[in-house]
Scaffold this motif. Sequence first.
Motif, PDB file in Angstrom:
ATOM      1  N   THR A  86       0.842  -1.198   0.000  1.00 18.28           N
ATOM      2  CA  THR A  86       0.000   0.000   0.000  1.00 18.28           C
ATOM      3  C   THR A  86       0.874   1.244   0.000  1.00 18.28           C
ATOM      4  N   GLY A  87       0.440   2.261  -0.717  1.00 15.24           N
ATOM      5  CA  GLY A  87       1.206   3.500  -0.749  1.00 15.24           C
ATOM      6  C   GLY A  87       0.372   4.664  -1.247  1.00 15.24           C
ATOM      7  N   ARG A 110      -3.436  -7.697  -8.710  1.00 13.52           N
ATOM      8  CA  ARG A 110      -4.543  -6.743  -8.854  1.00 13.52           C
ATOM      9  C   ARG A 110      -4.193  -5.472  -8.096  1.00 13.52           C
ATOM     10  N   ILE A 111      -4.748  -4.368  -8.565  1.00 14.26           N
ATOM     11  CA  ILE A 111      -4.487  -3.080  -7.942  1.00 14.26           C
ATOM     12  C   ILE A 111      -5.777  -2.290  -7.878  1.00 14.26           C
ATOM     13  N   PHE A 112      -5.944  -1.535  -6.804  1.00 15.46           N
ATOM     14  CA  PHE A 112      -7.050  -0.582  -6.778  1.00 15.46           C
ATOM     15  C   PHE A 112      -6.556   0.720  -6.177  1.00 15.46           C
ATOM     16  N   THR A 113      -7.248   1.803  -6.528  1.00 13.64           N
ATOM     17  CA  THR A 113      -6.896   3.124  -6.010  1.00 13.64           C
ATOM     18  C   THR A 113      -8.139   3.777  -5.423  1.00 13.64           C
ATOM     19  N   SER A 165       1.753  18.270  -5.060  1.00 11.71           N
ATOM     20  CA  SER A 165       2.301  17.882  -3.764  1.00 11.71           C
ATOM     21  C   SER A 165       1.218  17.744  -2.700  1.00 11.71           C
ATOM     22  N   SER A 166       0.026  18.342  -2.914  1.00  8.91           N
ATOM     23  CA  SER A 166      -1.022  18.266  -1.907  1.00  8.91           C
ATOM     24  C   SER A 166      -2.069  17.205  -2.223  1.00  8.91           C
ATOM     25  N   HIS A 167      -2.182  16.811  -3.483  1.00  3.88           N
ATOM     26  CA  HIS A 167      -3.180  15.818  -3.877  1.00  3.88           C
ATOM     27  C   HIS A 167      -2.642  14.419  -3.611  1.00  3.88           C
ATOM     28  N   LEU A 168      -3.424  13.589  -2.939  1.00  8.92           N
ATOM     29  CA  LEU A 168      -2.985  12.241  -2.617  1.00  8.92           C
ATOM     30  C   LEU A 168      -4.017  11.212  -3.059  1.00  8.92           C
ATOM     31  N   THR A 169      -3.548  10.155  -3.655  1.00 12.66           N
ATOM     32  CA  THR A 169      -4.366   8.993  -3.963  1.00 12.66           C
ATOM     33  C   THR A 169      -3.705   7.787  -3.323  1.00 12.66           C
ATOM     34  N   MET A 170      -4.498   6.977  -2.639  1.00 17.20           N
ATOM     35  CA  MET A 170      -3.967   5.750  -2.068  1.00 17.20           C
ATOM     36  C   MET A 170      -4.054   4.637  -3.100  1.00 17.20           C
ATOM     37  N   TRP A 171      -3.015   3.836  -3.218  1.00 17.60           N
ATOM     38  CA  TRP A 171      -3.042   2.671  -4.083  1.00 17.60           C
ATOM     39  C   TRP A 171      -2.686   1.431  -3.267  1.00 17.60           C
ATOM     40  N   GLN A 172      -3.243   0.324  -3.706  1.00 17.96           N
ATOM     41  CA  GLN A 172      -2.963  -0.945  -3.031  1.00 17.96           C
ATOM     42  C   GLN A 172      -2.839  -2.035  -4.082  1.00 17.96           C
ATOM     43  N   GLU A 221       8.804   6.155   0.261  1.00 18.30           N
ATOM     44  CA  GLU A 221       9.280   6.033   1.634  1.00 18.30           C
ATOM     45  C   GLU A 221       8.144   5.831   2.625  1.00 18.30           C
ATOM     46  N   GLU A 222       6.903   6.113   2.220  1.00 20.38           N
ATOM     47  CA  GLU A 222       5.755   5.912   3.103  1.00 20.38           C
ATOM     48  C   GLU A 222       4.924   4.704   2.711  1.00 20.38           C
ATOM     49  N   SER A 223       5.437   3.859   1.819  1.00 25.55           N
ATOM     50  CA  SER A 223       4.703   2.655   1.434  1.00 25.55           C
ATOM     51  C   SER A 223       4.835   1.592   2.522  1.00 25.55           C
ATOM     52  N   TRP A 224       3.932   0.629   2.481  1.00 27.48           N
ATOM     53  CA  TRP A 224       3.935  -0.468   3.457  1.00 27.48           C
ATOM     54  C   TRP A 224       3.779  -1.770   2.703  1.00 27.48           C
TER      55      TRP A 224
END
Length: 313
Positions: A86-87, A110-113, A165-172, A221-224
């Motif tokens: 996840t990141g 598989r991936i989702f966002t 830099s302010s917009h974030l999307t999570m992906w897994q 650097e913030e992925s898990w």
Amino acid sequence: GAARSSVENCSDGAIRNEEKVGGGAGRPDWMDADGEGRRAGEREGVVETLRASLLVACDGVRSAVQRVRHEGTDRDLKYLGVVLITGFTTLRHPLLDQQGFYTLDGERARIFTMPFKSGRAARGRGAGWEENEPREELEPTVARADEDEEEETDEADKRGDGSSSSHLTMWQISVRVTETQARSIASAPRAGPGGVKEFVLSVTHGWHDPIARMFADAVWEESWAGPLYDRDRPPPPPTGANAKSRVVAIGDAAHPMSPFKGMGANSALFDAWSLATWLEKAPTPRAIANFEREMIARAWAKVDASREAVDLF
């Protein structure tokens, strides 16, 4: 979601006893003796020993308390054949703007966002991004973040790179690998050889737009990363006079499950409510036994469904 530090502050404020109990003991040990639970843990070089009438393990899939209950092993953990990664990405794209997408390769990945809070409102998402902000400042902060996001969107459009830099999307992304491979990926440096970045880029090479650009703007650097586990259904708890334990597990410590049915967090919340309800009705050992009997029937229906969903690639 709420910042971990905010949850800890709320929990600390809810404790009415004069003696405050610190969290963060890395490797707790405990024993069920003379009808009273005991717990010892080392924190910052200091060993603290506590006596308590109840010990609730809510310390995750590799629960230290559960390990003691199972004779020092994680033998009942069942590897599900998948590594989960996840990141976050800062890329702006129509498929990521206020929506997400789901892609399967038909073989092993598989991936989702999904959209994530942007700007200053994104702080507190965990994994080192936490910040405590006064509650009264929340609304203007969010409004300001929205305004900043609009300005940055215009700037990104002018630059033509689609990043913000302010917009974030999570992906897994979840990928079928051996347990050894999953552990290796999880333990390697995130952007280093054999790590998350190298693995994800190799798996998704040639996938549709904007996946390559999404990972080019990923916050590596913030992925898990970690292997996925669940547990087989345990035997029923003792009944009547045989119910003596004052130790109980809830949430992932009791019934870890794959995330593919989205039932893990809700199950943990229900555990907390159900256990509290039983503790008001009966003496602690009997309350624990009754709770566990109901929890096993309820939670393992979700564990089994989540396990089946692992194979739906």
